[in-house]
Design a protein around this motif. Structure first.
Motif, PDB file in Angstrom:
ATOM      1  N   ASP A  94       0.841  -1.205   0.000  1.00  7.31           N
ATOM      2  CA  ASP A  94       0.000   0.000   0.000  1.00  7.31           C
ATOM      3  C   ASP A  94       0.872   1.250   0.000  1.00  7.31           C
ATOM      4  OD1 ASP A  94      -2.704   1.234   0.182  1.00  7.31           O
ATOM      5  OD2 ASP A  94      -1.829   2.065   2.012  1.00  7.31           O
ATOM      6  N   PHE A  95       1.932   1.242   0.803  1.00  7.42           N
ATOM      7  CA  PHE A  95       2.860   2.379   0.806  1.00  7.42           C
ATOM      8  C   PHE A  95       3.419   2.613  -0.593  1.00  7.42           C
ATOM      9  CE2 PHE A  95       7.368   3.614   0.810  1.00  7.42           C
ATOM     10  CZ  PHE A  95       7.262   4.908   1.281  1.00  7.42           C
ATOM     11  N   GLU A  96       3.828   1.547  -1.244  1.00  2.33           N
ATOM     12  CA  GLU A  96       4.458   1.711  -2.561  1.00  2.33           C
ATOM     13  C   GLU A  96       3.477   2.261  -3.594  1.00  2.33           C
ATOM     14  OE1 GLU A  96       6.425  -2.061  -3.101  1.00  2.33           O
ATOM     15  OE2 GLU A  96       8.144  -1.385  -1.907  1.00  2.33           O
ATOM     16  N   ARG A  97       2.240   1.819  -3.474  1.00  3.88           N
ATOM     17  CA  ARG A  97       1.191   2.336  -4.364  1.00  3.88           C
ATOM     18  C   ARG A  97       0.990   3.831  -4.113  1.00  3.88           C
ATOM     19  NH1 ARG A  97      -1.819  -2.117  -3.622  1.00  3.88           N
ATOM     20  NH2 ARG A  97      -2.634  -1.218  -1.698  1.00  3.88           N
ATOM     21  N   CYS A  98       0.812   4.200  -2.835  1.00  2.00           N
ATOM     22  CA  CYS A  98       0.563   5.607  -2.493  1.00  2.00           C
ATOM     23  C   CYS A  98       1.772   6.472  -2.818  1.00  2.00           C
ATOM     24  CB  CYS A  98       0.216   5.745  -1.012  1.00  2.00           C
ATOM     25  SG  CYS A  98      -1.357   4.972  -0.567  1.00  2.00           S
ATOM     26  N   ASN A  99       2.971   5.918  -2.619  1.00  2.37           N
ATOM     27  CA  ASN A  99       4.176   6.701  -2.876  1.00  2.37           C
ATOM     28  C   ASN A  99       4.374   6.922  -4.371  1.00  2.37           C
ATOM     29  OD1 ASN A  99       6.315   8.096  -1.619  1.00  2.37           O
ATOM     30  ND2 ASN A  99       7.757   6.514  -2.284  1.00  2.37           N
ATOM     31  N   ALA A 100       4.019   5.934  -5.168  1.00  5.47           N
ATOM     32  CA  ALA A 100       4.115   6.095  -6.627  1.00  5.47           C
ATOM     33  C   ALA A 100       3.136   7.175  -7.097  1.00  5.47           C
ATOM     34  CB  ALA A 100       3.826   4.765  -7.318  1.00  5.47           C
ATOM     35  N   ALA A 101       1.943   7.176  -6.518  1.00  5.05           N
ATOM     36  CA  ALA A 101       0.957   8.206  -6.882  1.00  5.05           C
ATOM     37  C   ALA A 101       1.456   9.585  -6.478  1.00  5.05           C
ATOM     38  CB  ALA A 101      -0.388   7.905  -6.212  1.00  5.05           C
ATOM     39  N   ALA A 102       2.086   9.670  -5.302  1.00  3.38           N
ATOM     40  CA  ALA A 102       2.618  10.959  -4.841  1.00  3.38           C
ATOM     41  C   ALA A 102       3.735  11.429  -5.763  1.00  3.38           C
ATOM     42  CB  ALA A 102       3.134  10.841  -3.405  1.00  3.38           C
ATOM     43  N   LEU A 103       4.618  10.506  -6.129  1.00  2.00           N
ATOM     44  CA  LEU A 103       5.714  10.852  -7.040  1.00  2.00           C
ATOM     45  C   LEU A 103       5.165  11.402  -8.354  1.00  2.00           C
ATOM     46  CD1 LEU A 103       8.636  10.846  -8.048  1.00  2.00           C
ATOM     47  CD2 LEU A 103       8.407   8.399  -8.533  1.00  2.00           C
ATOM     48  N   ALA A 104       4.092  10.786  -8.833  1.00  4.96           N
ATOM     49  CA  ALA A 104       3.507  11.208 -10.105  1.00  4.96           C
ATOM     50  C   ALA A 104       2.916  12.610 -10.035  1.00  4.96           C
ATOM     51  CB  ALA A 104       2.436  10.204 -10.535  1.00  4.96           C
ATOM     52  N   SER A 105       2.672  13.099  -8.817  1.00  4.02           N
ATOM     53  CA  SER A 105       2.060  14.426  -8.682  1.00  4.02           C
ATOM     54  C   SER A 105       3.107  15.540  -8.747  1.00  4.02           C
ATOM     55  CB  SER A 105       1.296  14.513  -7.362  1.00  4.02           C
ATOM     56  OG  SER A 105       2.194  14.633  -6.266  1.00  4.02           O
ATOM     57  N   TYR A 106       4.394  15.195  -8.705  1.00  6.81           N
ATOM     58  CA  TYR A 106       5.448  16.217  -8.795  1.00  6.81           C
ATOM     59  C   TYR A 106       6.018  16.253 -10.201  1.00  6.81           C
ATOM     60  CZ  TYR A 106       5.295  16.275  -3.679  1.00  6.81           C
ATOM     61  OH  TYR A 106       4.880  16.390  -2.386  1.00  6.81           O
ATOM     62  N   GLU A 107       6.608  17.375 -10.546  1.00 10.41           N
ATOM     63  CA  GLU A 107       7.143  17.526 -11.902  1.00 10.41           C
ATOM     64  C   GLU A 107       8.650  17.699 -11.897  1.00 10.41           C
ATOM     65  OE1 GLU A 107       5.038  20.660 -13.834  1.00 10.41           O
ATOM     66  OE2 GLU A 107       3.175  19.500 -13.967  1.00 10.41           O
ATOM     67  N   SER A 108       9.266  17.305 -12.963  1.00 14.39           N
ATOM     68  CA  SER A 108      10.690  17.517 -13.299  1.00 14.39           C
ATOM     69  C   SER A 108      11.615  17.399 -12.094  1.00 14.39           C
ATOM     70  CB  SER A 108      10.865  18.863 -14.022  1.00 14.39           C
ATOM     71  OG  SER A 108      10.395  19.911 -13.197  1.00 14.39           O
ATOM     72  N   GLU A 109      12.280  18.512 -11.720  1.00 16.16           N
ATOM     73  CA  GLU A 109      13.311  18.430 -10.680  1.00 16.16           C
ATOM     74  C   GLU A 109      12.751  17.979  -9.330  1.00 16.16           C
ATOM     75  OE1 GLU A 109      15.682  22.016 -10.385  1.00 16.16           O
ATOM     76  OE2 GLU A 109      15.712  22.147 -12.562  1.00 16.16           O
ATOM     77  N   MET A 110      11.532  18.459  -9.029  1.00 15.28           N
ATOM     78  CA  MET A 110      10.952  18.060  -7.755  1.00 15.28           C
ATOM     79  C   MET A 110      10.669  16.565  -7.747  1.00 15.28           C
ATOM     80  SD  MET A 110       8.488  21.027  -6.258  1.00 15.28           S
ATOM     81  CE  MET A 110       7.375  20.013  -5.312  1.00 15.28           C
ATOM     82  N   ALA A 111      10.221  16.051  -8.871  1.00 10.05           N
ATOM     83  CA  ALA A 111       9.967  14.607  -8.960  1.00 10.05           C
ATOM     84  C   ALA A 111      11.263  13.827  -8.788  1.00 10.05           C
ATOM     85  CB  ALA A 111       9.306  14.276 -10.297  1.00 10.05           C
ATOM     86  N   ALA A 112      12.330  14.335  -9.396  1.00  2.00           N
ATOM     87  CA  ALA A 112      13.624  13.648  -9.294  1.00  2.00           C
ATOM     88  C   ALA A 112      14.105  13.642  -7.843  1.00  2.00           C
ATOM     89  CB  ALA A 112      14.642  14.330 -10.201  1.00  2.00           C
ATOM     90  N   LEU A 113      13.934  14.795  -7.175  1.00  2.13           N
ATOM     91  CA  LEU A 113      14.351  14.871  -5.775  1.00  2.13           C
ATOM     92  C   LEU A 113      13.475  13.960  -4.913  1.00  2.13           C
ATOM     93  CD1 LEU A 113      15.938  15.956  -3.427  1.00  2.13           C
ATOM     94  CD2 LEU A 113      14.636  18.085  -3.518  1.00  2.13           C
TER      95      LEU A 113
END
Lengths: 231, 231
Positions: A94-113
């Motif tokens: 569940d964490f990995e699912r939610c964390n992937a969704a959170a990652l998808a909500s950020y763009e470019s450099e912020m997503a990389a960080l």
């Protein structure tokens, strides 16, 4: 913050003890200094060592948590130690699912960080502790929460803060994982319907100890100046 | 709870310090004993003496509160010291309104008992401190609160627990007043629209010190056995 003892003489004059019951302890300057250090060093931990934790430690921490005040003395905290490997795997998924969704909500450099941040130590932590609030508890008979019902869950948070401070003082680290679907976690752990997830905690010995928060160290968010306004 | 030191040798072996930065303090057995006592003696206070509180104490307590961890390192706590007599009167009037409504919700013996309880020390406390959560803060960039947005306000509660423990260790009492209309209090204090009231605190030297919660002593609610389940 060095010279911050309050005038204890004024206190001694102003206060009498309760008619019966034991005398309160003296919290001296050495204790106050260390308590301040404890607040400073109580940081969220996501990097745990493989060192096992004494089996009695969790009972002890939960007992200290339950000393926290609560609205209407409702004591709404409910603790569930998640020991089953199968259940832990479901939580991690569940964490990995939610964390992937959170990652998808950020763009470019912020997503990389974001992708580089370590946000939970679920795989390594020897103890998983889910902490719930029983929002239908009859204890306290509703006192104090008619206008602010959220104070019931707030009481559980106060207990968790006790637990985290007590753990840190014993050399243990606590990580609070919030990148989870709270209803899903309640379902995985099969708790009563009135139990609302407040926190999912990882507990264990930290790999490293730091004074600066993980998110500060890795450039996600700096510390802000305190805000105390006067009216 | 006497013999509860964890095996620190295991800890020392298991842990290395962060590459740079100061060495963490040693929290010894004496400190742990006193910390446990602090949890025990940190009770909600509603009976304040008239003794004044040193002006620097509040700044110090707020600074210690702000050392708490927060979701995404968002640091969403906002503190407002209410010093104006006119504003305090408005707050007290709101408490009295809400408390009368609460009293009306109980029947017969429970109503009689409720009416006898002292539920706030707003008139006597030298310090009034309203604590808000800025639910629109950009700090932390939303990290950790997509699935559990309530963790933003929970972070403020953790800070309040720090403040209350630090206060108690200094001989000060803290009372958390929740019998208030949170929107009304925000309006009285004219805070930004995104600031949600988390707690309204009374701070001062207590008249008496007790080990048992006020509501336990006066027969409203007994202490419950702790709940730690295992899955």
């Amino acid at each position: 913050m060095k010279n911050r003892l309050l005038p204890r003489d004024a206190l001694i004059c102003a206060m009498t003890r309760g008619a019966e019951g034991p005398e309160p302890p003296r919290f001296d300057a050495d204790f106050l200094n260390l308590l301040d250090e404890l607040f400073r060093w109580r940081r969220d931990v996501r990097r745990f060592s493989a060192a096992p934790v004494d089996g009695a430690a969790l009972d002890e921490l939960v007992a200290l948590a339950a000393l926290a005040p609560s609205v209407g003395h409702s004591q709404p905290w409910r603790f569930v130690a998640v020991e089953s490997e199968a259940l832990r795997k479901e939580v991690i998924a569940d964490f990995e699912r939610c964390n992937a969704a959170a990652l998808a909500s950020y763009e470019s450099e912020m997503a990389a960080l974001y992708a580089r941040l370590k946000l939970a130590g679920l795989r390594e932590a020897p103890i998983h502790l889910a902490v719930f609030c029983d929002i239908e508890t009859q204890a306290g008979r509703g006192l104090g929460r008619a206008t602010m019902p959220e104070t019931l869950c707030y009481s559980v948070v106060g207990a968790i803060q006790n637990l985290a401070l007590a753990a840190r003082a014993r050399g243990l680290g606590v990580g609070w994982v919030s990148i989870l679907d709270p209803l899903k976690i309640a379902a995985i752990l099969d708790v009563p319907g009135a139990w609302r997830l407040v926190a999912y905690l990882c507990i264990g010995y930290p790999q490293e100890e730091h004074l600066d928060p993980e998110l500060e160290r890795h450039g996600w968010q700096a510390r802000l100046p305190g805000i105390l306004q006067r009216r």
